[in-house]
Enzyme design. Structure first.
Site, short mmCIF file in Angstrom:
data_model
loop_
_atom_site.label_atom_id
_atom_site.label_comp_id
_atom_site.label_asym_id
_atom_site.label_seq_id
_atom_site.Cartn_x
_atom_site.Cartn_y
_atom_site.Cartn_z
N MET A 58 -8.53 15.76 -16.68
CA MET A 58 -9.09 14.42 -15.61
C MET A 58 -8.19 13.01 -16.82
O MET A 58 -8.10 12.45 -16.04
CB MET A 58 -10.01 14.72 -15.75
CG MET A 58 -10.44 13.48 -14.91
SD MET A 58 -12.20 13.65 -14.69
CE MET A 58 -13.32 14.07 -16.50
N HIS B 155 -13.52 25.24 -15.25
CA HIS B 155 -13.35 23.93 -15.46
C HIS B 155 -12.13 23.19 -14.77
O HIS B 155 -11.79 22.58 -15.79
CB HIS B 155 -14.20 23.32 -15.87
CG HIS B 155 -15.54 23.74 -16.23
ND1 HIS B 155 -16.64 23.25 -15.69
CD2 HIS B 155 -16.08 24.76 -17.49
CE1 HIS B 155 -17.72 23.74 -15.31
NE2 HIS B 155 -17.85 25.19 -16.92
N THR B 156 -10.84 22.72 -13.92
CA THR B 156 -9.93 22.31 -13.76
C THR B 156 -9.57 20.86 -13.53
O THR B 156 -8.38 21.05 -14.41
CB THR B 156 -9.53 22.87 -11.52
OG1 THR B 156 -10.50 21.85 -11.34
CG2 THR B 156 -10.00 24.25 -11.26
N CYS B 157 -10.65 20.32 -14.00
CA CYS B 157 -10.13 18.85 -14.27
C CYS B 157 -9.99 19.22 -15.71
O CYS B 157 -9.77 17.85 -16.65
CB CYS B 157 -11.58 18.22 -14.14
SG CYS B 157 -11.86 18.18 -12.39
N PHE B 158 -10.35 20.21 -16.33
CA PHE B 158 -10.23 19.79 -18.22
C PHE B 158 -9.30 21.33 -18.39
O PHE B 158 -9.35 21.42 -19.83
CB PHE B 158 -11.88 20.52 -18.98
CG PHE B 158 -12.58 19.16 -18.21
CD1 PHE B 158 -12.39 17.62 -18.98
CD2 PHE B 158 -13.62 19.37 -16.99
CE1 PHE B 158 -13.52 16.63 -17.99
CE2 PHE B 158 -14.87 18.39 -17.34
CZ PHE B 158 -14.41 17.08 -17.64
#
Length: 434
Positions: A378, A400-403
């Site tokens: 992100m 947690h795909t954003c991280f």
């Protein structure tokens, strides 16, 4: 094979009275059933046909083969279509030439000719067209899609700035449907919630993390804490479009209904659905109108949202050693036993399973051109990360795909890790955001 087949037939006979017995049977013999289907695909249309009602029990390659066989049963005697397009006007030229065509015409062979470029399309020009169109679909100038926090794309709620936006969405649906129909690949990566819309699945509040991680954190805090006398919310949503704020009721009379500790779960689901569905409903429906013309909903619904991306964009070539070299650890070390278990498991994974793992953790099956060292999160460059989760080991890994972060309990054996990681990436129930 005969004993396994006869056992399943007996279970099928009792399906109407006790379907749970059939499901238990299929779960217990999942590996051998998938193996038998791979050896004899016609079983899925006969003795093992009940398995199509429980697609989570079928391997991706089994589902893909069945899907292709169902599409091929449709009448393929369609005439061909030839497009003559300019590279610098590829999107518009393709749109204008495809728009008047019927769905049956689009199922015929497609050939491409680029203006002022000699060459007969033996397949290479078509592949080139799909790849270039993959980029043009997301061109900010068309205002059709916006990038989410995890770099995937979703429809832009303000796409009406483009007067032809709904026609363009229908065109995008047709083109991506055509690519799937032809077995071609397009380099497009959408948010998990948008894939769910294509599959006809309901989005859940946890899908918000990939779209808006900060808002997701607020929702999660609401659910994890007592909000009595803390929050002053009603069952309404505010939509800001070009500076104009509209108030929308999430339920009838929502303006006068307070969000309380008792009804907060309902509010969280409704506000999430509103943000991921209602604000882009017209765009979604226009896309699906074009998509379903070529790909029947009953066939595409075999897949989950991760598998759908693989069907559209193809399987990536994942270098496990490159992935390992560019992985960070929190709570574990590179030489921790469980980390050894993890990489041993990934090495044993099939190409499909590695792609599903990459999707599960990063939100996309796409590998950066410069390898895993160039993986983005992100806030910019963000390596693949494995984080130790303390406590019970009976939970599945979550992400947690954003991280680009995989949260993993310290399982006691390699077998347990492999089993739970496989369930998480294949059945999507492991998307436990925290």
């Amino acid at each position: 094979e005969s004993s396994c087949s006869s056992s399943l037939t007996k279970s099928q006979d009792g399906l109407s009275t006790n379907p749970s017995e059939l499901v238990q049977f299929m779960k217990q013999y999942k590996l051998i059933l998938n193996y038998l289907i791979k050896q004899n695909p016609e079983l899925l249309e006969g003795t093992f046909s009940s398995m199509t009602k429980y697609p989570t029990l079928l391997d991706f390659d089994v589902k893909r083969s069945f899907f292709r066989s169902q599409l091929s049963k449709e009448d393929r005697h369609f005439g061909g279509i030839s497009l003559k397009v300019r590279r610098d006007r590829l999107f518009e030229d393709s749109y204008h030439q495809i728009k008047p065509r019927t769905a049956d015409e689009l199922k015929g062979r497609l050939t491409i000719q680029f203006v002022n470029e000699p060459g007969i399309d033996a397949g290479g020009l078509l592949k080139d067209w799909y790849q270039e169109l993959s980029r043009q679909i997301f061109n900010p100038g068309y205002a059709l899609f916006i990038q989410s926090a995890d770099s995937a794309f979703q429809p832009n709620k303000d796409s009406q700035v483009n007067a032809h936006h709904l026609d363009f969405f229908e065109f995008c649906g047709r083109v991506i449907g055509k690519a799937i129909y032809d077995g071609a690949n397009m380099d497009v990566h959408f948010t998990r919630s948008f894939y769910k819309h294509i599959l006809g699945k309901r989005v859940v509040w946890k899908d918000m993390e990939a779209v808006d991680p900060e808002y997701y954190k607020n929702l999660k805090w609401m659910l994890d804490n007592d909000i009595t006398d803390v929050m002053d919310l009603n069952f309404i949503a505010e939509v800001n479009s070009f500076g104009v704020v509209k108030v929308i009721e999430l339920i009838p009379g929502g303006t006068d209904i307070l969000v309380t500790e008792e009804n907060k779960h309902k509010y969280v689901q409704l506000i999430s659905e509103f943000k991921m569905t209602a604000t882009i409903e017209k765009q979604i429906q226009a896309f699906l109108k074009g998509f379903y013309e070529l790909i029947p909903k009953k066939f595409i619904s075999l897949f989950n949202e991760l598998e759908l991306e693989l069907l559209i964009s193809g399987l990536p070539d994942i270098d496990v050693e490159d992935m390992r070299r560019n992985t960070e650890y929190t709570g574990y070390r590179a030489d921790s036993p469980i980390i050894q278990y993890f990489w041993n498991t990934v090495k044993r994974f099939t190409q499909e399973e590695r792609a599903l793992l990459l999707q599960f953790v990063t939100g996309s099956s796409k590998v950066p051109l410069d390898g895993f060292a160039a993986l983005q999160g992100m806030g910019g460059p963000q390596k693949f990360r494995i984080v130790k989760i303390a406590g019970e080991t009976d939970r599945l890994p979550s992400a947690h795909t954003c991280f680009n972060q995989l949260d993993m309990p310290e399982y006691t054996s390699e077998e347990e890790l492999e089993r739970k990681l496989t369930i998480a990436i294949k059945e999507t129930s492991g998307f436990g955001f925290g």
